[in-house]
Design a protein around this motif. Structure first.
Motif, PDB file in Angstrom:
ATOM      1  N   VAL A 179       0.827  -1.352   0.068  1.00  0.00           N
ATOM      2  CA  VAL A 179      -0.216  -0.245   0.051  1.00  0.00           C
ATOM      3  C   VAL A 179       0.626   1.238  -0.050  1.00  0.00           C
ATOM      4  CG1 VAL A 179      -2.331   2.139   1.610  1.00  0.00           C
ATOM      5  CG2 VAL A 179      -1.552  -0.902   1.968  1.00  0.00           C
ATOM      6  N   ARG A 180       0.661   2.134  -0.494  1.00  0.00           N
ATOM      7  CA  ARG A 180       1.226   2.984  -0.577  1.00  0.00           C
ATOM      8  C   ARG A 180       0.721   4.610  -0.179  1.00  0.00           C
ATOM      9  NH1 ARG A 180       3.534   6.768  -5.157  1.00  0.00           N
ATOM     10  NH2 ARG A 180       4.067   8.671  -3.823  1.00  0.00           N
ATOM     11  N   ASP A 181       1.423   5.205   0.800  1.00  0.00           N
ATOM     12  CA  ASP A 181       2.037   5.672   2.290  1.00  0.00           C
ATOM     13  C   ASP A 181       0.483   6.931   1.528  1.00  0.00           C
ATOM     14  OD1 ASP A 181       3.401   7.230  -0.233  1.00  0.00           O
ATOM     15  OD2 ASP A 181       4.341   8.555   0.915  1.00  0.00           O
ATOM     16  N   GLN A 182       0.066   7.613   0.017  1.00  0.00           N
ATOM     17  CA  GLN A 182      -0.691   8.525   0.042  1.00  0.00           C
ATOM     18  C   GLN A 182      -1.718   8.453  -0.043  1.00  0.00           C
ATOM     19  OE1 GLN A 182       2.604  10.345  -2.883  1.00  0.00           O
ATOM     20  NE2 GLN A 182       1.415  12.015  -2.456  1.00  0.00           N
ATOM     21  N   VAL A 183      -2.270   7.447  -0.020  1.00  0.00           N
ATOM     22  CA  VAL A 183      -3.684   6.107  -0.079  1.00  0.00           C
ATOM     23  C   VAL A 183      -4.108   5.805   1.458  1.00  0.00           C
ATOM     24  CG1 VAL A 183      -3.483   6.262  -2.375  1.00  0.00           C
ATOM     25  CG2 VAL A 183      -3.261   4.044  -0.833  1.00  0.00           C
ATOM     26  N   PHE A 184      -2.570   5.802   2.517  1.00  0.00           N
ATOM     27  CA  PHE A 184      -2.685   4.369   2.885  1.00  0.00           C
ATOM     28  C   PHE A 184      -4.080   4.859   4.360  1.00  0.00           C
ATOM     29  CE2 PHE A 184      -1.435   2.400   7.189  1.00  0.00           C
ATOM     30  CZ  PHE A 184      -1.535   0.807   6.803  1.00  0.00           C
ATOM     31  N   GLU A 185      -3.836   6.320   5.114  1.00  0.00           N
ATOM     32  CA  GLU A 185      -4.799   6.451   5.971  1.00  0.00           C
ATOM     33  C   GLU A 185      -5.589   6.918   5.483  1.00  0.00           C
ATOM     34  OE1 GLU A 185      -4.094   5.617   8.951  1.00  0.00           O
ATOM     35  OE2 GLU A 185      -2.127   5.728   8.859  1.00  0.00           O
ATOM     36  N   ILE A 186      -5.532   7.803   4.609  1.00  0.00           N
ATOM     37  CA  ILE A 186      -7.305   8.056   4.079  1.00  0.00           C
ATOM     38  C   ILE A 186      -8.095   7.381   2.762  1.00  0.00           C
ATOM     39  CG2 ILE A 186      -5.797  11.013   3.275  1.00  0.00           C
ATOM     40  CD1 ILE A 186      -5.323  10.228   0.752  1.00  0.00           C
ATOM     41  N   GLY A 187      -7.364   6.475   2.208  1.00  0.00           N
ATOM     42  CA  GLY A 187      -7.885   5.680   1.659  1.00  0.00           C
ATOM     43  C   GLY A 187      -9.035   4.588   2.530  1.00  0.00           C
ATOM     44  N   GLY A 188      -8.834   4.443   3.753  1.00  0.00           N
ATOM     45  CA  GLY A 188     -10.132   3.451   4.612  1.00  0.00           C
ATOM     46  C   GLY A 188      -9.331   2.302   4.817  1.00  0.00           C
ATOM     47  N   PHE A 189      -7.898   1.727   5.004  1.00  0.00           N
ATOM     48  CA  PHE A 189      -6.834   0.782   4.764  1.00  0.00           C
ATOM     49  C   PHE A 189      -7.009   0.273   6.196  1.00  0.00           C
ATOM     50  CE2 PHE A 189      -5.419   1.843   0.542  1.00  0.00           C
ATOM     51  CZ  PHE A 189      -6.038   0.857  -0.419  1.00  0.00           C
ATOM     52  N   ARG A 190      -6.311   0.808   7.083  1.00  0.00           N
ATOM     53  CA  ARG A 190      -7.530   0.252   8.430  1.00  0.00           C
ATOM     54  C   ARG A 190      -8.606   0.294   8.338  1.00  0.00           C
ATOM     55  NH1 ARG A 190      -2.157  -1.170  10.511  1.00  0.00           N
ATOM     56  NH2 ARG A 190      -0.836   0.592  10.372  1.00  0.00           N
ATOM     57  N   ASP A 191     -10.211   0.423   8.055  1.00  0.00           N
ATOM     58  CA  ASP A 191     -10.751   0.155   8.876  1.00  0.00           C
ATOM     59  C   ASP A 191     -11.354  -1.006   7.918  1.00  0.00           C
ATOM     60  OD1 ASP A 191     -11.359   2.701   9.900  1.00  0.00           O
ATOM     61  OD2 ASP A 191     -12.254   4.197   8.144  1.00  0.00           O
ATOM     62  N   VAL A 192     -10.929  -1.036   6.134  1.00  0.00           N
ATOM     63  CA  VAL A 192     -11.062  -2.272   5.987  1.00  0.00           C
ATOM     64  C   VAL A 192     -10.332  -3.762   6.653  1.00  0.00           C
ATOM     65  CG1 VAL A 192     -10.858  -4.361   3.496  1.00  0.00           C
ATOM     66  CG2 VAL A 192     -11.044  -1.734   4.197  1.00  0.00           C
ATOM     67  N   PHE A 193      -9.066  -3.664   6.714  1.00  0.00           N
ATOM     68  CA  PHE A 193      -8.732  -4.387   7.499  1.00  0.00           C
ATOM     69  C   PHE A 193      -9.082  -4.526   8.965  1.00  0.00           C
ATOM     70  CE2 PHE A 193      -3.878  -2.376   6.629  1.00  0.00           C
ATOM     71  CZ  PHE A 193      -4.139  -3.000   4.999  1.00  0.00           C
ATOM     72  N   VAL A 194      -9.409  -3.707   9.729  1.00  0.00           N
ATOM     73  CA  VAL A 194      -9.700  -4.161  10.887  1.00  0.00           C
ATOM     74  C   VAL A 194     -11.560  -4.729  10.589  1.00  0.00           C
ATOM     75  CG1 VAL A 194     -11.541  -3.268  12.842  1.00  0.00           C
ATOM     76  CG2 VAL A 194      -8.938  -2.146  12.769  1.00  0.00           C
ATOM     77  N   GLU A 195     -12.774  -4.482   9.901  1.00  0.00           N
ATOM     78  CA  GLU A 195     -13.209  -5.027   9.813  1.00  0.00           C
ATOM     79  C   GLU A 195     -13.454  -6.116   9.153  1.00  0.00           C
ATOM     80  OE1 GLU A 195     -15.856  -5.615   5.111  1.00  0.00           O
ATOM     81  OE2 GLU A 195     -14.912  -3.373   5.566  1.00  0.00           O
TER      82      GLU A 195
END
Length: 211
Positions: free
Chosen positions: A159-175
């Motif tokens: 995952v690229r740094d510029q989208v990691f936080e703003i792209g909702g990746f953490r939310d999908v990981f947790v889901e």
């Protein structure tokens, strides 16, 4: 210079703004993609093999190269004993180049973020590099990639740094974790995408076991 052309092509794909525009941008870039990304020292298609070999034994498959582009990773994995490879990309032109490498048993055109043309649990693992980046595949695409990966298999992706936080990746990981779909195995530190150019362009690799 190849580096100038490569930077212009990167600007084009990052700024595409829609799947059709992205497809068109890659169609225009397909013929020169390999040489121009090489001029930047693009590492990811080759480096991802290290994570695949860490978690998947040689000879196991099938493995899905999700967003395979011109298929740069295929020959590296084949040389390491992985022969059951399937490629997926949104660009016919990129897939045509990948087909010429003769390392993929099957190549499919599909858009990450939409439905994938395989049954549940079809793949031993999927890997994806340079795809979860600016203007490309959404974090939501991980749900479908996990669906087509078997229990006990692996999800391996950058995952690229510029989208990691703003792209909702953490939310999908947790889901996916809370739904009992996968568990985290590894999250690398940030590292450079390119050995030569753009030292500020950073990615991290994540690995999950599919449950």
């Amino acid at each position: 210079m190849d580096t100038d052309k490569a930077h212009a092509a990167l600007d084009s794909v990052y700024g595409a703004g829609s799947p059709d525009a992205l497809d068109a941008a890659y169609a225009a870039w397909a013929a020169s993609y390999d040489s121009e990304t090489a001029s930047l020292g693009y590492l990811l298609p080759f480096l991802i093999t290290a994570w695949v070999t860490r978690y998947v034994a040689a000879g196991e498959g099938p493995l899905l190269d999700a967003g395979c582009g011109t298929g740069l990773t295929g020959p590296q994995l084949k040389a390491l004993g992985y022969s059951d490879l399937v490629g997926l990309d949104l660009s016919d032109d990129m897939l045509q180049v990948a087909a010429g490498r003769q390392t993929y048993g099957d190549l499919k055109k599909a858009m990450l973020g939409g439905p994938l043309p395989w049954p549940d649990g079809y793949f031993r693992a999927f890997f994806s590099t340079g795809v979860f980046t600016i203007g490309h595949a959404p974090a939501s695409a991980l749900r479908e990639l996990v669906r087509v990966t078997k229990s006990g298999g692996h999800a391996i992706f950058t995952v690229r740094d510029q989208v990691f936080e703003i792209g909702g990746f953490r939310d999908v990981f947790v889901e996916l974790e809370q739904a009992g779909k996968w568990r985290s195995l590894e999250e690398s530190p940030w590292f450079r995408c390119y050995a030569v150019a753009d030292p500020d362009a950073q990615v991290k690799t994540l690995v999950f076991e599919v449950l």
